[in-house]
Design a protein around this motif. Structure first.
Motif, PDB file in Angstrom:
ATOM      1  N   GLU A   1       0.826  -1.203   0.000  1.00  0.00           N
ATOM      2  CA  GLU A   1       0.000   0.000   0.000  1.00  0.00           C
ATOM      3  C   GLU A   1       0.863   1.257   0.000  1.00  0.00           C
ATOM      4  OE1 GLU A   1      -2.112  -3.468   1.356  1.00  0.00           O
ATOM      5  OE2 GLU A   1      -0.316  -2.514   2.193  1.00  0.00           O
ATOM      6  N   LEU A   2       1.927   1.242   0.774  1.00  0.00           N
ATOM      7  CA  LEU A   2       2.789   2.427   0.842  1.00  0.00           C
ATOM      8  C   LEU A   2       3.640   2.569  -0.418  1.00  0.00           C
ATOM      9  CD1 LEU A   2       3.878   2.505   4.595  1.00  0.00           C
ATOM     10  CD2 LEU A   2       2.174   3.919   3.419  1.00  0.00           C
ATOM     11  N   LYS A   3       3.988   1.453  -1.040  1.00  0.00           N
ATOM     12  CA  LYS A   3       4.711   1.541  -2.312  1.00  0.00           C
ATOM     13  C   LYS A   3       3.810   2.155  -3.390  1.00  0.00           C
ATOM     14  CE  LYS A   3       6.364  -2.751  -2.423  1.00  0.00           C
ATOM     15  NZ  LYS A   3       7.102  -3.902  -2.995  1.00  0.00           N
ATOM     16  N   GLN A   4       2.525   1.812  -3.360  1.00  0.00           N
ATOM     17  CA  GLN A   4       1.576   2.429  -4.284  1.00  0.00           C
ATOM     18  C   GLN A   4       1.436   3.926  -3.997  1.00  0.00           C
ATOM     19  OE1 GLN A   4      -0.007   1.511  -6.972  1.00  0.00           O
ATOM     20  NE2 GLN A   4       0.508  -0.661  -7.001  1.00  0.00           N
ATOM     21  N   LYS A   5       1.486   4.276  -2.731  1.00  0.00           N
ATOM     22  CA  LYS A   5       1.427   5.689  -2.347  1.00  0.00           C
ATOM     23  C   LYS A   5       2.656   6.439  -2.849  1.00  0.00           C
ATOM     24  CE  LYS A   5       0.926   8.555   1.826  1.00  0.00           C
ATOM     25  NZ  LYS A   5       0.772   8.508   3.324  1.00  0.00           N
ATOM     26  N   LEU A   6       3.797   5.759  -2.823  1.00  0.00           N
ATOM     27  CA  LEU A   6       5.053   6.373  -3.259  1.00  0.00           C
ATOM     28  C   LEU A   6       5.138   6.490  -4.776  1.00  0.00           C
ATOM     29  CD1 LEU A   6       7.913   7.428  -2.580  1.00  0.00           C
ATOM     30  CD2 LEU A   6       8.683   5.040  -2.518  1.00  0.00           C
ATOM     31  N   LEU A   7       4.453   5.610  -5.495  1.00  0.00           N
ATOM     32  CA  LEU A   7       4.591   5.524  -6.946  1.00  0.00           C
ATOM     33  C   LEU A   7       4.427   6.871  -7.657  1.00  0.00           C
ATOM     34  CD1 LEU A   7       5.042   3.705  -9.427  1.00  0.00           C
ATOM     35  CD2 LEU A   7       2.577   3.242  -9.410  1.00  0.00           C
ATOM     36  N   PRO A   8       3.327   7.611  -7.464  1.00  0.00           N
ATOM     37  CA  PRO A   8       3.212   8.891  -8.171  1.00  0.00           C
ATOM     38  C   PRO A   8       4.227   9.923  -7.705  1.00  0.00           C
ATOM     39  CG  PRO A   8       1.397   8.615  -6.616  1.00  0.00           C
ATOM     40  CD  PRO A   8       2.125   7.310  -6.666  1.00  0.00           C
ATOM     41  N   ILE A   9       4.646   9.840  -6.445  1.00  0.00           N
ATOM     42  CA  ILE A   9       5.655  10.763  -5.920  1.00  0.00           C
ATOM     43  C   ILE A   9       6.987  10.532  -6.624  1.00  0.00           C
ATOM     44  CG2 ILE A   9       6.957  11.393  -3.832  1.00  0.00           C
ATOM     45  CD1 ILE A   9       4.457  10.601  -2.216  1.00  0.00           C
ATOM     46  N   ALA A  10       7.233   9.260  -7.007  1.00  0.00           N
ATOM     47  CA  ALA A  10       8.463   8.900  -7.719  1.00  0.00           C
ATOM     48  C   ALA A  10       8.227   8.877  -9.227  1.00  0.00           C
ATOM     49  CB  ALA A  10       8.970   7.558  -7.236  1.00  0.00           C
ATOM     50  N   PHE A  11       7.282   9.702  -9.682  1.00  0.00           N
ATOM     51  CA  PHE A  11       7.023   9.889 -11.117  1.00  0.00           C
ATOM     52  C   PHE A  11       6.697   8.577 -11.829  1.00  0.00           C
ATOM     53  CE2 PHE A  11      10.346  13.339 -10.237  1.00  0.00           C
ATOM     54  CZ  PHE A  11       9.385  14.228  -9.777  1.00  0.00           C
ATOM     55  N   ASN A  12       5.976   7.707 -11.099  1.00  0.00           N
ATOM     56  CA  ASN A  12       5.455   6.454 -11.665  1.00  0.00           C
ATOM     57  C   ASN A  12       6.530   5.515 -12.204  1.00  0.00           C
ATOM     58  OD1 ASN A  12       2.619   6.969 -11.206  1.00  0.00           O
ATOM     59  ND2 ASN A  12       2.794   8.541 -12.789  1.00  0.00           N
ATOM     60  N   GLN A  13       7.687   5.531 -11.572  1.00  0.00           N
ATOM     61  CA  GLN A  13       8.730   4.568 -11.927  1.00  0.00           C
ATOM     62  C   GLN A  13       8.353   3.199 -11.354  1.00  0.00           C
ATOM     63  OE1 GLN A  13      12.923   6.330 -11.730  1.00  0.00           O
ATOM     64  NE2 GLN A  13      11.795   7.770 -10.444  1.00  0.00           N
ATOM     65  N   GLN A  14       8.180   2.222 -12.229  1.00  0.00           N
ATOM     66  CA  GLN A  14       7.587   0.950 -11.832  1.00  0.00           C
ATOM     67  C   GLN A  14       8.421   0.162 -10.831  1.00  0.00           C
ATOM     68  OE1 GLN A  14       4.421  -0.456 -12.495  1.00  0.00           O
ATOM     69  NE2 GLN A  14       4.204   1.739 -12.925  1.00  0.00           N
ATOM     70  N   GLN A  15       9.716   0.420 -10.764  1.00  0.00           N
ATOM     71  CA  GLN A  15      10.521  -0.306  -9.780  1.00  0.00           C
ATOM     72  C   GLN A  15      10.053  -0.047  -8.357  1.00  0.00           C
ATOM     73  OE1 GLN A  15      11.846   1.951 -11.919  1.00  0.00           O
ATOM     74  NE2 GLN A  15      13.367   3.280 -10.939  1.00  0.00           N
ATOM     75  N   VAL A  16       9.383   1.055  -8.144  1.00  0.00           N
ATOM     76  CA  VAL A  16       8.884   1.382  -6.804  1.00  0.00           C
ATOM     77  C   VAL A  16       7.921   0.317  -6.299  1.00  0.00           C
ATOM     78  CG1 VAL A  16       7.408   3.001  -5.524  1.00  0.00           C
ATOM     79  CG2 VAL A  16       9.253   3.865  -6.970  1.00  0.00           C
ATOM     80  N   VAL A  17       7.050  -0.178  -7.169  1.00  0.00           N
ATOM     81  CA  VAL A  17       6.073  -1.173  -6.738  1.00  0.00           C
ATOM     82  C   VAL A  17       6.532  -2.596  -7.022  1.00  0.00           C
ATOM     83  CG1 VAL A  17       4.060   0.330  -6.816  1.00  0.00           C
ATOM     84  CG2 VAL A  17       4.807  -0.817  -8.906  1.00  0.00           C
ATOM     85  N   GLU A  18       7.447  -2.784  -7.973  1.00  0.00           N
ATOM     86  CA  GLU A  18       7.896  -4.136  -8.314  1.00  0.00           C
ATOM     87  C   GLU A  18       8.993  -4.639  -7.382  1.00  0.00           C
ATOM     88  OE1 GLU A  18       9.121  -3.842 -12.353  1.00  0.00           O
ATOM     89  OE2 GLU A  18       7.076  -3.909 -13.157  1.00  0.00           O
ATOM     90  N   ALA A  19       9.846  -3.744  -6.897  1.00  0.00           N
ATOM     91  CA  ALA A  19      10.962  -4.148  -6.030  1.00  0.00           C
ATOM     92  C   ALA A  19      10.437  -4.657  -4.687  1.00  0.00           C
ATOM     93  CB  ALA A  19      11.915  -2.980  -5.816  1.00  0.00           C
ATOM     94  N   SER A  20      11.267  -5.442  -4.018  1.00  0.00           N
ATOM     95  CA  SER A  20      10.879  -5.959  -2.707  1.00  0.00           C
ATOM     96  C   SER A  20      10.659  -4.834  -1.711  1.00  0.00           C
ATOM     97  CB  SER A  20      11.952  -6.908  -2.179  1.00  0.00           C
ATOM     98  OG  SER A  20      12.086  -8.025  -3.019  1.00  0.00           O
ATOM     99  N   ALA A  21      11.491  -3.798  -1.804  1.00  0.00           N
ATOM    100  CA  ALA A  21      11.371  -2.661  -0.897  1.00  0.00           C
ATOM    101  C   ALA A  21      12.016  -1.451  -1.535  1.00  0.00           C
ATOM    102  CB  ALA A  21      12.049  -2.966   0.442  1.00  0.00           C
ATOM    103  N   VAL A  22      11.621  -0.301  -1.046  1.00  0.00           N
ATOM    104  CA  VAL A  22      12.291   0.947  -1.402  1.00  0.00           C
ATOM    105  C   VAL A  22      12.828   1.532  -0.104  1.00  0.00           C
ATOM    106  CG1 VAL A  22      12.068   3.258  -2.364  1.00  0.00           C
ATOM    107  CG2 VAL A  22      10.789   1.363  -3.376  1.00  0.00           C
ATOM    108  N   ILE A  23      14.124   1.804  -0.097  1.00  0.00           N
ATOM    109  CA  ILE A  23      14.764   2.352   1.099  1.00  0.00           C
ATOM    110  C   ILE A  23      14.996   3.837   0.882  1.00  0.00           C
ATOM    111  CG2 ILE A  23      16.781   2.248   2.609  1.00  0.00           C
ATOM    112  CD1 ILE A  23      17.114  -0.694   1.681  1.00  0.00           C
ATOM    113  N   ALA A  24      14.343   4.644   1.691  1.00  0.00           N
ATOM    114  CA  ALA A  24      14.569   6.087   1.649  1.00  0.00           C
ATOM    115  C   ALA A  24      15.744   6.404   2.567  1.00  0.00           C
ATOM    116  CB  ALA A  24      13.326   6.836   2.103  1.00  0.00           C
ATOM    117  N   VAL A  25      16.807   6.935   1.987  1.00  0.00           N
ATOM    118  CA  VAL A  25      17.984   7.321   2.773  1.00  0.00           C
ATOM    119  C   VAL A  25      17.798   8.775   3.191  1.00  0.00           C
ATOM    120  CG1 VAL A  25      20.494   7.524   2.803  1.00  0.00           C
ATOM    121  CG2 VAL A  25      19.402   5.724   1.424  1.00  0.00           C
TER     122      VAL A  25
END
Length: 220
Positions: free
Chosen positions: A67-91
């Protein structure tokens, strides 16, 4: 006749393989889930990276909820790796990292790495220095250190058989608002991590002669 390599040579070879094999991957297998235990261990090894005064200003927001990866998707300009990857780590960079000085140097004392008096003088020095430093100077130090830990994180991931891509393409202001990031934390980058379905594109590099100079910069 086969010749066995010394173990040290093999270790060096494995390290260089990791460097060569790391690619920025944008296509991930969404079925692959990296456990939080393994993500935590990857981050632990990444945090062996160096930092100014050992203040370790990096903070990580690990986003593995669908759910949070879907929330992040438009913020990251719809780059599909955001939802396909196991996780996204915000540094994130902690602009108030100096507040951990007492804890960090206290741990060094407990580990037998320095006398208590030395630790006390370091705490006083760096707390005073950072407290009086212009915000932009602190931000620069924090960004440098977070760059170091980010590269180490990606190499650790590759050594474990995972793939990554560093992402600067996202709306930082929207990210801060959407994920309730406190002001003391400066977003540095997003790193997607998972298993590639397609290898990253091979890339070229400038020759070392184009980028390295010994003792003086040549005049153009």
């Amino acid at each position: 006749m086969s010749v066995s390599l010394p173990s040290q040579t093999m270790e060096h070879q494995l390290f260089f393989d990791v460097i060569r094999e790391r690619r920025s991957v944008r296509s991930y297998d969404p079925e692959i889930k990296i456990s939080r235990k393994e993500l935590t261990e990857t981050l632990r090894q990444a945090t062996l990276a160096p930092s100014a005064a050992n203040l370790q200003p990096w903070r990580f927001l690990v986003i593995d909820s669908p759910e949070l990866k879907q929330k992040l998707l438009p913020i990251a300009f719809n780059q599909q790796q955001v939802v396909e990857a196991s996780a996204v780590i915000a540094v994130l960079g902690d602009l108030e990292c100096y507040k951990f000085a007492e804890k960090i140097y206290g741990m060094a004392v407990d580990a037998g790495y320095m006398p208590a008096e030395t630790a006390k003088s370091f705490v006083e020095r760096y707390t005073g220095m950072y407290s009086s430093m212009p915000p932009e100077a602190i931000r620069q130090k924090v960004y440098t250190d977070c760059g170091l830990v980010s590269m180490q994180l990606m190499l650790v991931a590759r050594a474990k058989g995972y793939d990554t891509v560093p992402m600067g393409g996202y709306d930082q202001a929207e990210f801060v608002e959407a994920f309730d990031i406190p002001e003391r934390y400066a977003p540095v980058m997003l790193i997607a991590i998972g298993k590639a379905t397609k290898p990253g594109h091979p890339t070229v590099r400038l020759a070392v002669d184009d980028v390295a100079f010994f003792n003086e910069i040549p005049m153009e």
